[in-house]
Design a protein around this motif. Structure first.
Motif, PDB file in Angstrom:
ATOM      1  N   GLN A 204       0.328  -0.752   0.294  1.00  0.00           N
ATOM      2  CA  GLN A 204      -0.135   0.067  -0.069  1.00  0.00           C
ATOM      3  C   GLN A 204       1.025   1.122   0.399  1.00  0.00           C
ATOM      4  OE1 GLN A 204      -3.224  -0.804  -0.126  1.00  0.00           O
ATOM      5  NE2 GLN A 204      -3.006  -2.243  -0.525  1.00  0.00           N
ATOM      6  N   PRO A 205       0.451   1.993  -0.655  1.00  0.00           N
ATOM      7  CA  PRO A 205       1.243   3.909  -0.854  1.00  0.00           C
ATOM      8  C   PRO A 205       1.581   4.463   0.562  1.00  0.00           C
ATOM      9  CG  PRO A 205      -0.307   3.932  -1.937  1.00  0.00           C
ATOM     10  CD  PRO A 205      -0.712   2.639  -1.886  1.00  0.00           C
ATOM     11  N   ILE A 206       2.421   4.724   0.773  1.00  0.00           N
ATOM     12  CA  ILE A 206       2.738   5.142   1.984  1.00  0.00           C
ATOM     13  C   ILE A 206       2.692   6.864   1.824  1.00  0.00           C
ATOM     14  CG2 ILE A 206       4.595   6.615   3.331  1.00  0.00           C
ATOM     15  CD1 ILE A 206       5.805   3.700   3.538  1.00  0.00           C
ATOM     16  N   GLN A 207       1.996   7.632   2.172  1.00  0.00           N
ATOM     17  CA  GLN A 207       1.584   9.211   2.237  1.00  0.00           C
ATOM     18  C   GLN A 207       2.853  10.326   2.116  1.00  0.00           C
ATOM     19  OE1 GLN A 207      -1.671  11.133   3.977  1.00  0.00           O
ATOM     20  NE2 GLN A 207      -2.099  12.371   2.172  1.00  0.00           N
ATOM     21  N   ASN A 208       2.532  10.655   0.890  1.00  0.00           N
ATOM     22  CA  ASN A 208       4.017  11.774   1.292  1.00  0.00           C
ATOM     23  C   ASN A 208       5.413  11.371   1.060  1.00  0.00           C
ATOM     24  OD1 ASN A 208       2.040  13.826   0.846  1.00  0.00           O
ATOM     25  ND2 ASN A 208       2.166  13.541   3.299  1.00  0.00           N
ATOM     26  N   LYS A 209       5.585  10.059   0.851  1.00  0.00           N
ATOM     27  CA  LYS A 209       6.245   9.567   0.135  1.00  0.00           C
ATOM     28  C   LYS A 209       7.067   8.771  -0.802  1.00  0.00           C
ATOM     29  CE  LYS A 209      10.127   6.283   3.422  1.00  0.00           C
ATOM     30  NZ  LYS A 209      10.356   5.672   4.730  1.00  0.00           N
ATOM     31  N   THR A 210       8.604   9.607  -1.034  1.00  0.00           N
ATOM     32  CA  THR A 210       8.649   8.254  -2.798  1.00  0.00           C
ATOM     33  C   THR A 210      10.377   7.215  -2.596  1.00  0.00           C
ATOM     34  OG1 THR A 210       9.637  10.031  -3.070  1.00  0.00           O
ATOM     35  CG2 THR A 210       7.854  10.158  -4.163  1.00  0.00           C
ATOM     36  N   GLU A 211      10.161   6.924  -3.068  1.00  0.00           N
ATOM     37  CA  GLU A 211      11.776   6.145  -3.358  1.00  0.00           C
ATOM     38  C   GLU A 211      12.286   5.511  -5.080  1.00  0.00           C
ATOM     39  OE1 GLU A 211      10.901   2.021  -1.128  1.00  0.00           O
ATOM     40  OE2 GLU A 211       8.703   1.515  -2.885  1.00  0.00           O
ATOM     41  N   TRP A 212      13.694   5.481  -4.813  1.00  0.00           N
ATOM     42  CA  TRP A 212      13.673   4.880  -6.114  1.00  0.00           C
ATOM     43  C   TRP A 212      13.438   3.618  -6.187  1.00  0.00           C
ATOM     44  CZ3 TRP A 212      15.240   8.161  -9.833  1.00  0.00           C
ATOM     45  CH2 TRP A 212      16.146   7.694 -10.977  1.00  0.00           C
ATOM     46  N   LYS A 213      12.969   3.405  -7.356  1.00  0.00           N
ATOM     47  CA  LYS A 213      12.854   1.980  -8.213  1.00  0.00           C
ATOM     48  C   LYS A 213      13.395   1.667  -9.100  1.00  0.00           C
ATOM     49  CE  LYS A 213       9.106  -1.307  -8.453  1.00  0.00           C
ATOM     50  NZ  LYS A 213       9.565  -2.158  -7.646  1.00  0.00           N
ATOM     51  N   VAL A 214      13.884   0.410  -9.303  1.00  0.00           N
ATOM     52  CA  VAL A 214      14.883  -0.192 -10.420  1.00  0.00           C
ATOM     53  C   VAL A 214      13.572  -1.529 -10.675  1.00  0.00           C
ATOM     54  CG1 VAL A 214      16.329  -1.616 -11.528  1.00  0.00           C
ATOM     55  CG2 VAL A 214      16.823   0.021  -9.831  1.00  0.00           C
ATOM     56  N   SER A 215      12.902  -0.547 -11.988  1.00  0.00           N
ATOM     57  CA  SER A 215      12.312  -1.710 -12.683  1.00  0.00           C
ATOM     58  C   SER A 215      13.053  -3.378 -13.388  1.00  0.00           C
ATOM     59  CB  SER A 215      11.913  -0.655 -14.324  1.00  0.00           C
ATOM     60  OG  SER A 215      10.492  -1.708 -14.235  1.00  0.00           O
ATOM     61  N   ALA A 216      12.963  -4.321 -12.374  1.00  0.00           N
ATOM     62  CA  ALA A 216      13.442  -5.495 -12.476  1.00  0.00           C
ATOM     63  C   ALA A 216      13.139  -6.185 -11.652  1.00  0.00           C
ATOM     64  CB  ALA A 216      15.147  -5.545 -13.200  1.00  0.00           C
ATOM     65  N   GLN A 217      13.974  -7.754 -11.438  1.00  0.00           N
ATOM     66  CA  GLN A 217      13.301  -7.909 -10.668  1.00  0.00           C
ATOM     67  C   GLN A 217      14.016  -7.729  -9.753  1.00  0.00           C
ATOM     68  OE1 GLN A 217      15.766 -10.859  -8.484  1.00  0.00           O
ATOM     69  NE2 GLN A 217      14.121 -11.538  -7.767  1.00  0.00           N
ATOM     70  N   LYS A 218      14.173  -8.054  -8.269  1.00  0.00           N
ATOM     71  CA  LYS A 218      14.035  -7.169  -7.147  1.00  0.00           C
ATOM     72  C   LYS A 218      15.765  -7.637  -6.238  1.00  0.00           C
ATOM     73  CE  LYS A 218      11.952 -10.481  -3.812  1.00  0.00           C
ATOM     74  NZ  LYS A 218      11.377 -10.293  -2.557  1.00  0.00           N
ATOM     75  N   ASP A 219      16.558  -8.658  -6.684  1.00  0.00           N
ATOM     76  CA  ASP A 219      17.740  -9.055  -6.685  1.00  0.00           C
ATOM     77  C   ASP A 219      18.800  -8.193  -7.166  1.00  0.00           C
ATOM     78  OD1 ASP A 219      17.586  -9.718  -4.617  1.00  0.00           O
ATOM     79  OD2 ASP A 219      16.500 -11.888  -4.752  1.00  0.00           O
ATOM     80  N   LEU A 220      18.708  -7.776  -8.415  1.00  0.00           N
ATOM     81  CA  LEU A 220      19.633  -6.868  -9.689  1.00  0.00           C
ATOM     82  C   LEU A 220      20.122  -6.134  -9.118  1.00  0.00           C
ATOM     83  CD1 LEU A 220      20.250  -7.322 -12.358  1.00  0.00           C
ATOM     84  CD2 LEU A 220      18.767  -5.900 -12.906  1.00  0.00           C
TER      85      LEU A 220
END
Length: 372
Positions: A204-220
């Motif tokens: 679920q989204p956390i209000q007023n908080k962002t993060e950087w995400k790499v679009s790939a399998q999480k262990d890359l």
């Protein structure tokens, strides 16, 4: 581990040898800088693909091979001055992509043994590869008996995907990553990255908080030996590196001015003609698979019978359950040789063909109905 040749396996008599004595196996560390698996991710238009194509012009590398996965940039970027890479053709299926990566791995091993400059493999992009495996997982999830019934009532209904299906996708991803990590050359994976809304453990989204995400399998990021992030308006940054020559402080990415992959690999990381792939034997839960591969390739029943007899030999270090599994596979293969599959135009199917087809349909149904 003591290695046993195929002729020894086939010709050994069951129970003839005693279990080999277990000895401590050690070696001295080489201190040589290994060839890297580079992850270069970031925003669109930040220069990820350009940097990889530019690297192909380096006189310090051998042939670069380029796998274009749903990005469509490989032909255009060949116009960069000095660019010199070969585009690998594939039919878009996982199997064909995997086979081409295996072929590059074999060529890189040949080049390294011959003392040639390192082969380079660029995959553009890891995001597209993981998206393909994600779509495959969702399609398999839709085909389960439970979800088919649910979607018949409501085509827009949310449905659950069993963990076993995600495990299958991750296993396929890991097979390619293992080849990249052990490549006797330089592997480059390009990927998309962007700032997104942060989510909690339940998604679920956390209000007023962002993060950087790499679009790939999480262990890359973990699997890569050097992780570079590129943004349109900033200098490239090293997010993580596994090296004694470079250090990235916690939460303080290392900026790279005048970034080039050539400078990163050969100057900053310290790779050279003496570099070698990371020595990482594949971890396996048992010794069965190599035997099954041999069995599948046999067409002589006498060799199958010899293998069946040789399996229990203590020199093979197989457990009781492993012996049973291998022998069952040998028996099944022998039955297939006695009743070869009929091809189209070869006449009606035999009873054995019909039974085999029914068993395959049943296995397919069980796979489709697999649940968490």
């Amino acid at each position: 581990m003591t290695t046993t040749s195929w002729s020894q396996i086939v010709n050994a008599s069951a129970g003839a040898a005693k279990p080999p004595a277990i000895k401590l196996k050690t070696r001295r560390p080489t201190g040589i800088v290994p060839w890297p698996l580079l992850l270069i991710e970031g925003e669109e238009g930040a220069g990820k693909t350009y940097s990889a194509a530019q690297f192909s012009s380096s006189d310090r590398i051998g042939q670069m091979y380029w796998i274009d996965l749903d990005e469509g940039s490989a032909d255009e970027y060949a116009a960069i001055e000095g660019a010199n890479y070969l585009i690998i053709e594939h039919d878009g299926t996982y199997r064909d992509i995997l086979e081409q990566v295996e072929a590059v791995h074999a060529e890189a091993r040949r080049a390294a043994a011959a003392g040639e400059p390192p082969v380079v493999l660029t995959i553009d992009s890891g995001s597209a590869l993981w998206r393909m495996l994600t779509n495959w997982t969702y399609e398999r999830g839709r085909r389960t008996r439970k979800n088919r019934a649910l979607l018949q009532e409501d085509p827009d209904a949310a449905f659950d995907i069993g963990r076993n299906l995600w495990n299958d996708a991750t296993e396929r991803w890991n097979r390619i990553i293992y080849l990249l990590r052990t490549l006797p050359g330089i592997a480059i994976v390009l990927a998309r990255g962007k700032q997104v809304s942060a989510t909690d453990d339940n998604g679920q989204p956390i209000q007023n908080k962002t993060e950087w995400k790499v679009s790939a399998q999480k262990d890359l990021g973990f699997d890569s030996s050097c992780w570079v992030r590129m943004k349109r308006d900033d200098d490239p940054q090293v997010i993580k590196v596994r090296s004694l020559r470079m250090r990235v402080e916690r939460n303080k990415p290392l900026p790279l001015r005048d970034f080039s992959i050539e400078d990163l690999v050969f100057n900053k990381l310290g790779c050279s003609v003496d570099s070698q792939p990371r020595i990482m034997p594949a971890l396996v839960g048992d010794l069965v698979q190599p035997w099954l591969t041999r069995i599948a390739g046999l067409t002589d029943k006498k060799l199958l019978e010899a293998l069946w007899r040789a399996v229990p030999d203590p020199v093979n270090r197989l457990s009781h359950d492993e012996i049973l599994t291998i022998r069952a596979a040998a028996e099944q293969r022998a039955a297939e040789l006695d009743n070869p599959r009929k091809e189209m135009g070869d006449g009606p199917l035999s009873d054995a063909d019909k039974l085999r087809a029914a068993a395959q349909r049943k296995a397919a149904e069980q796979d489709a109905d697999a649940e968490q």
